[in-house]
Design a protein around this motif. Structure first.
Motif, PDB file in Angstrom:
ATOM      1  N   GLU A  92       0.687  -1.135  -0.009  1.00  0.00           N
ATOM      2  CA  GLU A  92      -0.170  -0.015   0.002  1.00  0.00           C
ATOM      3  C   GLU A  92       0.769   1.538   0.057  1.00  0.00           C
ATOM      4  N   HIS A  93       2.108   1.089   0.086  1.00  0.00           N
ATOM      5  CA  HIS A  93       2.797   2.331   0.195  1.00  0.00           C
ATOM      6  C   HIS A  93       3.449   2.642  -1.147  1.00  0.00           C
ATOM      7  N   HIS A  94       3.629   1.682  -2.003  1.00  0.00           N
ATOM      8  CA  HIS A  94       4.191   2.093  -3.388  1.00  0.00           C
ATOM      9  C   HIS A  94       3.475   1.501  -4.408  1.00  0.00           C
ATOM     10  N   LEU A  95       2.548   0.852  -4.187  1.00  0.00           N
ATOM     11  CA  LEU A  95       1.562   0.255  -5.176  1.00  0.00           C
ATOM     12  C   LEU A  95       2.608  -0.636  -6.007  1.00  0.00           C
ATOM     13  N   LYS A 114       8.856 -11.598  -0.838  1.00  0.00           N
ATOM     14  CA  LYS A 114       9.518 -10.805  -1.645  1.00  0.00           C
ATOM     15  C   LYS A 114       8.832  -9.457  -1.830  1.00  0.00           C
ATOM     16  N   HIS A 115       9.423  -8.325  -1.476  1.00  0.00           N
ATOM     17  CA  HIS A 115       8.652  -6.995  -1.763  1.00  0.00           C
ATOM     18  C   HIS A 115       9.442  -6.271  -2.998  1.00  0.00           C
ATOM     19  N   MET A 116       8.884  -6.072  -3.892  1.00  0.00           N
ATOM     20  CA  MET A 116       9.475  -5.383  -5.001  1.00  0.00           C
ATOM     21  C   MET A 116       9.998  -4.083  -4.592  1.00  0.00           C
ATOM     22  N   CYS A 117       9.103  -3.389  -3.649  1.00  0.00           N
ATOM     23  CA  CYS A 117       9.664  -1.974  -3.325  1.00  0.00           C
ATOM     24  C   CYS A 117      11.053  -1.976  -2.813  1.00  0.00           C
ATOM     25  N   MET A 118      11.240  -3.283  -2.318  1.00  0.00           N
ATOM     26  CA  MET A 118      12.778  -3.380  -1.507  1.00  0.00           C
ATOM     27  C   MET A 118      13.684  -3.988  -2.522  1.00  0.00           C
ATOM     28  N   MET A 131      13.608  -3.610  -6.530  1.00  0.00           N
ATOM     29  CA  MET A 131      13.577  -2.976  -7.790  1.00  0.00           C
ATOM     30  C   MET A 131      13.807  -1.490  -7.575  1.00  0.00           C
ATOM     31  N   ARG A 132      13.983  -1.002  -6.413  1.00  0.00           N
ATOM     32  CA  ARG A 132      13.819   0.424  -6.148  1.00  0.00           C
ATOM     33  C   ARG A 132      14.380   0.593  -4.522  1.00  0.00           C
ATOM     34  N   GLY A 133      14.633   1.809  -4.182  1.00  0.00           N
ATOM     35  CA  GLY A 133      14.408   1.909  -2.819  1.00  0.00           C
ATOM     36  C   GLY A 133      15.964   1.273  -2.284  1.00  0.00           C
ATOM     37  N   GLN A 184      -2.209  -3.749   0.438  1.00  0.00           N
ATOM     38  CA  GLN A 184      -1.792  -4.355   1.966  1.00  0.00           C
ATOM     39  C   GLN A 184      -0.479  -4.015   2.383  1.00  0.00           C
ATOM     40  N   VAL A 185      -0.284  -4.525   3.678  1.00  0.00           N
ATOM     41  CA  VAL A 185       0.736  -4.470   3.915  1.00  0.00           C
ATOM     42  C   VAL A 185       0.865  -6.040   4.705  1.00  0.00           C
ATOM     43  N   GLN A 186       2.115  -6.893   4.717  1.00  0.00           N
ATOM     44  CA  GLN A 186       1.944  -8.212   4.821  1.00  0.00           C
ATOM     45  C   GLN A 186       1.541  -8.694   6.186  1.00  0.00           C
ATOM     46  N   GLU A 187       1.709  -7.752   7.128  1.00  0.00           N
ATOM     47  CA  GLU A 187       1.631  -8.038   8.739  1.00  0.00           C
ATOM     48  C   GLU A 187      -0.182  -8.153   8.522  1.00  0.00           C
ATOM     49  N   ARG A 188      -0.834  -7.036   8.101  1.00  0.00           N
ATOM     50  CA  ARG A 188      -2.248  -7.197   8.091  1.00  0.00           C
ATOM     51  C   ARG A 188      -2.791  -8.178   7.412  1.00  0.00           C
TER      52      ARG A 188
HETATM   53  N1  LIG Z   1       5.878  -3.121   7.764  1.00  0.00           N
HETATM   54  C1  LIG Z   1       5.740  -3.406   6.277  1.00  0.00           C
HETATM   55  N2  LIG Z   1       6.475  -2.459   5.602  1.00  0.00           N
HETATM   56  C2  LIG Z   1       6.425  -2.415   4.233  1.00  0.00           C
HETATM   57  C3  LIG Z   1       5.438  -3.460   3.712  1.00  0.00           C
HETATM   58  N3  LIG Z   1       5.476  -3.096   2.329  1.00  0.00           N
HETATM   59  C4  LIG Z   1       6.553  -2.106   2.279  1.00  0.00           C
HETATM   60  N4  LIG Z   1       6.944  -1.714   3.502  1.00  0.00           N
HETATM   61  C5  LIG Z   1       7.734  -0.639   3.774  1.00  0.00           C
HETATM   62  O1  LIG Z   1       7.137   0.683   3.995  1.00  0.00           O
HETATM   63  C6  LIG Z   1       7.938   1.737   4.322  1.00  0.00           C
HETATM   64  C7  LIG Z   1       7.566   3.170   3.601  1.00  0.00           C
HETATM   65  O2  LIG Z   1       8.505   3.646   4.141  1.00  0.00           O
HETATM   66  P1  LIG Z   1       8.890   5.425   3.809  1.00  0.00           P
HETATM   67  O3  LIG Z   1      10.124   5.841   4.294  1.00  0.00           O
HETATM   68  O4  LIG Z   1       7.514   6.113   3.628  1.00  0.00           O
HETATM   69  O5  LIG Z   1       9.018   5.167   2.134  1.00  0.00           O
HETATM   70  P2  LIG Z   1      10.037   5.379   1.203  1.00  0.00           P
HETATM   71  O6  LIG Z   1      10.923   6.558   1.343  1.00  0.00           O
HETATM   72  O7  LIG Z   1       9.673   4.925  -0.498  1.00  0.00           O
HETATM   73  O8  LIG Z   1      11.182   4.305   1.961  1.00  0.00           O
HETATM   74  P3  LIG Z   1      12.273   3.339   1.239  1.00  0.00           P
HETATM   75  O9  LIG Z   1      11.373   1.955   0.679  1.00  0.00           O
HETATM   76  O10 LIG Z   1      13.290   2.956   2.385  1.00  0.00           O
HETATM   77  O11 LIG Z   1      13.052   3.996   0.104  1.00  0.00           O
HETATM   78  C8  LIG Z   1       9.270   1.278   3.682  1.00  0.00           C
HETATM   79  O12 LIG Z   1       9.998   0.804   4.524  1.00  0.00           O
HETATM   80  C9  LIG Z   1       8.865  -0.050   2.886  1.00  0.00           C
HETATM   81  O13 LIG Z   1       9.823  -1.257   2.718  1.00  0.00           O
HETATM   82  C10 LIG Z   1       4.899  -4.270   4.277  1.00  0.00           C
HETATM   83  O14 LIG Z   1       3.962  -5.150   3.919  1.00  0.00           O
HETATM   84  N5  LIG Z   1       4.917  -4.264   5.607  1.00  0.00           N
END
Ligand SMILES: Nc1nc2c(ncn2[C@@H]2O[C@H](COP(=O)(O)OP(=O)(O)OP(=O)(O)O)[C@@H](O)[C@H]2O)c(=O)[nH]1
Ligand SMILES: [Zn+2]
Length: 204
Positions: free
Chosen positions: A94-97, A161-165, A167-169, A132-136
């Motif tokens: 839900e943070h990065h879609l 595996k989270h693509m936001c971790m 392919m980016r970030g 979603q977030v995985q915990e919820r």
């Molecule tokens: N707890 C949890 N965190 C998640 C999940 N999916 C993504 N996230 C995290 O949501 C956080 C959002 O943090 P922000 O600092 O607001 O976003 P950001 O600047 O894009 O963060 P980075 O990913 O560290 O670059 C990140 O740490 C993601 O890794 C999930 O399912 N559970």
């Protein structure tokens, strides 16, 4: 519903046309905003395709997981652990879609009723096909099974595996996030260990 048999295969669509049109308009603007030409041939149908894809990836909002379980509950005198493991999970953070994906392992101990096995992965999909977030996601599946089936216990482990971790970030390609939730008899160390042993064991 539409039948795409003219394409050589059957494809059933249940898209909300109004929402698809609305989302597509926004995608067209997004294409322009990233510096693309939304009118070039390859992109002409992209807003509509992307809108349908997003609607598919979030269709869990239209489903009722509890009703799905209730539709196939059977009285049965079986009180051992039932495990469905290696259930594919595809969800959107839900943070990065962006996608997160992996496997869910789910067990319950019947308390008078068993449930049709396919309904367990269906419940996973109802909650995974949302933002979603995985915990919820983990807790929602646990609560739904516990409250609807009223078993002696529910156990869930989800590994994704989270693509936001990746392919980016932070760009970590191999990190896997594990979440878990337990109720009832699985709060007992021995039962929980048995579940964890069985989901990591290979019978092959
Ligand atoms: N707890 C949890 N965190 C998640 C999940 N999916 C993504 N996230 C995290 O949501 C956080 C959002 O943090 P922000 O600092 O607001 O976003 P950001 O600047 O894009 O963060 P980075 O990913 O560290 O670059 C990140 O740490 C993601 O890794 C999930 O399912 N559970
Ligand atoms: Zn994210």
């Amino acid at each position: 519903m539409s039948d795409n048999s003219d394409k050589g295969y059957q494809k059933i669509d249940t898209y909300n046309v109004e929402a698809v049109n609305d989302i597509a308009k926004h995608y067209q603007q997004i294409l322009g905003a990233i510096g693309e030409n939304p009118n070039r041939e390859g992109l002409l149908k992209t807003p509509e395709r992307a809108a349908k894809a997003l609607q598919y990836l979030t269709h869990g909002y239209d489903l009722n997981a509890s009703e799905i379980l209730k539709s196939a509950m059977f009285k049965e005198d079986y009180s051992q652990m039932v495990i469905v493991k290696d259930i594919e999970v595809y969800s959107l953070c839900e943070h990065h879609l962006l996608p997160f994906f992996g496997k869910a392992h789910i067990a319950y101990i019947p308390n008078g009723h068993i449930v049709g096995l396919s309904k367990i992965p269906r419940v996973v999909d109802v909650f995974a096909r949302r933002l979603q977030v995985q915990e919820r996601l983990t807790n929602e599946i646990r609560d739904c099974i516990q409250e609807t089936l009223n078993p002696a216990g529910v156990a869930i482990v989800i590994e994704c595996k989270h693509m936001c971790m990746s392919m980016r970030g932070i760009q970590k390609q191999n990190s896997v996030t594990t979440t878990s939730a337990f109720t009832g008899e699985f709060e007992n160390d021995k039962t929980r260990s048995e579940f964890l042993r069985l989901i990591t064991a290979s019978l092959a």
